[in-house]
Design an enzyme around this catalytic site. Structure first.
Site, PDB file in Angstrom:
ATOM      1  N   ASP A  10     -86.993   9.713  91.423  1.00 38.33           N
ATOM      2  CA  ASP A  10     -86.533   9.027  92.360  1.00 38.33           C
ATOM      3  C   ASP A  10     -86.765   9.223  93.621  1.00 38.33           C
ATOM      4  O   ASP A  10     -87.214   9.794  94.618  1.00 38.33           O
ATOM      5  CB  ASP A  10     -84.570   9.257  91.955  1.00 38.33           C
ATOM      6  CG  ASP A  10     -83.558   7.943  92.452  1.00 38.33           C
ATOM      7  OD1 ASP A  10     -83.705   6.892  92.523  1.00 38.33           O
ATOM      8  OD2 ASP A  10     -82.901   8.694  93.399  1.00 38.33           O
ATOM      9  N   LEU A  11     -86.698   7.922  94.557  1.00 40.70           N
ATOM     10  CA  LEU A  11     -86.814   7.990  95.256  1.00 40.70           C
ATOM     11  C   LEU A  11     -85.176   8.108  97.028  1.00 40.70           C
ATOM     12  O   LEU A  11     -85.340   9.307  97.296  1.00 40.70           O
ATOM     13  CB  LEU A  11     -87.610   5.977  96.081  1.00 40.70           C
ATOM     14  CG  LEU A  11     -88.024   6.317  97.670  1.00 40.70           C
ATOM     15  CD1 LEU A  11     -88.875   6.765  98.137  1.00 40.70           C
ATOM     16  CD2 LEU A  11     -88.247   4.453  97.728  1.00 40.70           C
ATOM     17  N   ASP A  12     -84.152   7.685  97.108  1.00 45.02           N
ATOM     18  CA  ASP A  12     -83.614   7.509  98.008  1.00 45.02           C
ATOM     19  C   ASP A  12     -82.483   8.718  97.559  1.00 45.02           C
ATOM     20  O   ASP A  12     -82.017   8.461  96.491  1.00 45.02           O
ATOM     21  CB  ASP A  12     -82.678   5.846  97.854  1.00 45.02           C
ATOM     22  CG  ASP A  12     -83.664   5.233  98.552  1.00 45.02           C
ATOM     23  OD1 ASP A  12     -83.917   4.990  99.624  1.00 45.02           O
ATOM     24  OD2 ASP A  12     -83.116   3.732  98.216  1.00 45.02           O
ATOM     25  N   THR A  18     -82.502   7.890 102.267  1.00 41.34           N
ATOM     26  CA  THR A  18     -82.441   6.442 102.845  1.00 41.34           C
ATOM     27  C   THR A  18     -81.243   6.083 103.077  1.00 41.34           C
ATOM     28  O   THR A  18     -80.285   4.766 103.201  1.00 41.34           O
ATOM     29  CB  THR A  18     -83.192   5.566 102.357  1.00 41.34           C
ATOM     30  OG1 THR A  18     -83.263   5.609 101.155  1.00 41.34           O
ATOM     31  CG2 THR A  18     -84.279   5.571 103.432  1.00 41.34           C
ATOM     32  N   LYS A  46     -74.925   4.433  95.012  1.00 44.26           N
ATOM     33  CA  LYS A  46     -76.920   5.381  95.609  1.00 44.26           C
ATOM     34  C   LYS A  46     -77.240   5.215  93.975  1.00 44.26           C
ATOM     35  O   LYS A  46     -76.480   5.390  93.044  1.00 44.26           O
ATOM     36  CB  LYS A  46     -75.706   6.543  95.451  1.00 44.26           C
ATOM     37  CG  LYS A  46     -75.546   6.982  97.542  1.00 44.26           C
ATOM     38  CD  LYS A  46     -75.389   8.242  97.557  1.00 44.26           C
ATOM     39  CE  LYS A  46     -75.365   8.581  98.132  1.00 44.26           C
ATOM     40  NZ  LYS A  46     -75.546   9.861  99.254  1.00 44.26           N
ATOM     41  N   SER A 115     -87.785   4.273  91.244  1.00 43.26           N
ATOM     42  CA  SER A 115     -86.584   3.735  92.157  1.00 43.26           C
ATOM     43  C   SER A 115     -86.482   2.582  91.352  1.00 43.26           C
ATOM     44  O   SER A 115     -87.274   1.830  91.438  1.00 43.26           O
ATOM     45  CB  SER A 115     -87.548   3.752  93.128  1.00 43.26           C
ATOM     46  OG  SER A 115     -86.454   3.257  94.257  1.00 43.26           O
ATOM     47  N   ALA A 116     -84.658   2.768  92.224  1.00 42.43           N
ATOM     48  CA  ALA A 116     -84.385   0.970  91.486  1.00 42.43           C
ATOM     49  C   ALA A 116     -84.623  -0.084  93.354  1.00 42.43           C
ATOM     50  O   ALA A 116     -83.844  -1.091  92.801  1.00 42.43           O
ATOM     51  CB  ALA A 116     -82.876   1.477  91.443  1.00 42.43           C
ATOM     52  N   GLU A 170     -83.378  13.379  90.120  1.00 40.52           N
ATOM     53  CA  GLU A 170     -82.130  12.532  90.671  1.00 40.52           C
ATOM     54  C   GLU A 170     -81.197  13.100  91.162  1.00 40.52           C
ATOM     55  O   GLU A 170     -80.588  14.698  91.016  1.00 40.52           O
ATOM     56  CB  GLU A 170     -81.662  12.046  89.109  1.00 40.52           C
ATOM     57  CG  GLU A 170     -82.269  10.308  88.859  1.00 40.52           C
ATOM     58  CD  GLU A 170     -81.815   9.297  89.391  1.00 40.52           C
ATOM     59  OE1 GLU A 170     -80.976   9.688  90.982  1.00 40.52           O
ATOM     60  OE2 GLU A 170     -82.524   8.589  89.723  1.00 40.52           O
ATOM     61  N   ASP A 171     -80.552  12.086  92.278  1.00 38.87           N
ATOM     62  CA  ASP A 171     -79.536  12.788  93.328  1.00 38.87           C
ATOM     63  C   ASP A 171     -78.541  11.478  92.633  1.00 38.87           C
ATOM     64  O   ASP A 171     -77.101  11.677  93.286  1.00 38.87           O
ATOM     65  CB  ASP A 171     -79.782  11.747  94.329  1.00 38.87           C
ATOM     66  CG  ASP A 171     -79.701  10.852  94.679  1.00 38.87           C
ATOM     67  OD1 ASP A 171     -80.570   9.853  93.833  1.00 38.87           O
ATOM     68  OD2 ASP A 171     -79.623  10.122  96.026  1.00 38.87           O
TER      69      ASP A 171
HETATM   70  P1  B16 Z   1     -83.305  -1.978  98.035  1.00 36.52           P
HETATM   71  P2  B16 Z   1     -83.222   4.604  93.805  1.00 36.52           P
HETATM   72  C1  B16 Z   1     -81.728   2.752  94.829  1.00 36.52           C
HETATM   73  O1  B16 Z   1     -82.995   3.815  95.148  1.00 36.52           O
HETATM   74  C2  B16 Z   1     -80.529   3.289  96.045  1.00 36.52           C
HETATM   75  O2  B16 Z   1     -79.976   4.819  95.859  1.00 36.52           O
HETATM   76  C3  B16 Z   1     -79.206   1.996  95.874  1.00 36.52           C
HETATM   77  O3  B16 Z   1     -78.507   2.724  96.880  1.00 36.52           O
HETATM   78  C4  B16 Z   1     -79.956   1.036  96.584  1.00 36.52           C
HETATM   79  O4  B16 Z   1     -78.896  -0.102  96.183  1.00 36.52           O
HETATM   80  C5  B16 Z   1     -81.306   0.273  95.334  1.00 36.52           C
HETATM   81  O5  B16 Z   1     -82.120   1.293  95.530  1.00 36.52           O
HETATM   82  C6  B16 Z   1     -81.835  -0.964  95.434  1.00 36.52           C
HETATM   83  O6  B16 Z   1     -82.495  -0.495  96.725  1.00 36.52           O
HETATM   84  O7  B16 Z   1     -81.645  -2.548  97.884  1.00 36.52           O
HETATM   85  O8  B16 Z   1     -83.807  -1.245  98.471  1.00 36.52           O
HETATM   86  O9  B16 Z   1     -84.089  -3.197  96.700  1.00 36.52           O
HETATM   87  O10 B16 Z   1     -82.074   5.902  94.190  1.00 36.52           O
HETATM   88  O11 B16 Z   1     -83.023   4.682  92.819  1.00 36.52           O
HETATM   89  O12 B16 Z   1     -84.928   5.672  94.981  1.00 36.52           O
HETATM   90 MG    MG Z   2     -81.709   8.083  94.435  1.00 33.75          MG
END
Ligand code: B16
Ligand code: MG
Length: 222
Positions: A10-12, A18, A46, A115-116, A170-171
């Protein structure tokens, strides 16, 4: 015994923090719409998609808007978020990340991002993390958000490793659920409270015992 040959990150919240920038950008929108929004509320955002995050934010204020307005809000929030992440550099990589990526590479594991976020490209570029990844799967590639396992299953497919031999870092609550639904070993990184359903929990990636790559363990690694 299972030997894990693929690692999906996962990234964030796992590679970089972030969440604080997501919070500041959502907070600006919340203030504008007169919706109370705290850091605690932000925990619920998150790991979930941008559209789901907006739904949660609007529900906090009991507000409903047209699709056009909602699209405008997401665009506005994203512009603000991109302003923050444009300033990022390597100093924002979380503790233990580079060491772990190097150890996995030495052991010849395939490494994917799962990542999402639709902004993963800019974050990986600014933090110079991109070359560690064999494959990038992010919010631009999938239609179903975590806790659906799509992002991780696509990552496994693209690195060519069976899901049962992949390990996920994952977090977020929804991310651990997604990893488990995908049939992967789920390592929860960070706040234990929201990660009780992970197969293994570590406070930070610095605490990871690499013996986990050889066998499936339950419980904590200290
Ligand atoms: P964006 P991850 C997720 O990243 C974030 O944790 C989540 O808070 C955010 O809404 C989602 O990405 C979408 O991000 O608006 O930049 O497309 O934790 O899956 O890496
Ligand atoms: Mg995350």
């Amino acid at each position: 015994m299972t030997e894990y040959l693929g690692a999906i990150f996962d990234l964030d919240g796992v590679l970089v923090d972030t969440a604080k920038y997501h919070f500041l950008a959502w907070k600006k929108l919340a203030d504008q719409l007169d919706i109370p929004f705290t850091e605690e509320d932000n925990e619920r955002l998150k790991g979930v998609s941008r559209i789901k995050s907006l739904d949660i934010l609007l529900s906090l204020g009991n507000k409903s808007y047209s699709e056009d307005e909602r699209n405008k809000f997401m665009e506005q929030k994203n512009k603000e978020y991109v302003r923050y992440i444009s300033q990022m550099d390597e100093r924002e990589i979380l503790p233990g990340v580079i060491e772990l990526l190097n150890q996995l590479k030495d052991r010849k594991l395939k490494i994917a991002l799962g990542s999402a976020s639709k902004n993963s490209g800019l974050i990986l570029k600014n933090t110079k993390l991109q070359d560690y990844f064999d494959v990038i799967v992010d919010g631009n590639d999938v239609s179903k958000a975590k806790p659906d396992p799509e992002v991780f299953l696509l990552g496994a497919k693209r690195i060519g490793i069976p899901a049962s031999q992949c390990i996920v870092f994952e977090d977020a609550y929804a991310g651990i659920e997604a990893a488990k639904k995908a049939g992967m070993l789920a390592i929860g990184v960070g706040n234990r409270k929201s990660l009780a359903h992970a197969d293994v929990h570590v406070e930070t990636l610095e605490n990871l015992d690499l013996s986990v790559l050889k066998s499936k363990k339950d419980g904590d690694i200290k």
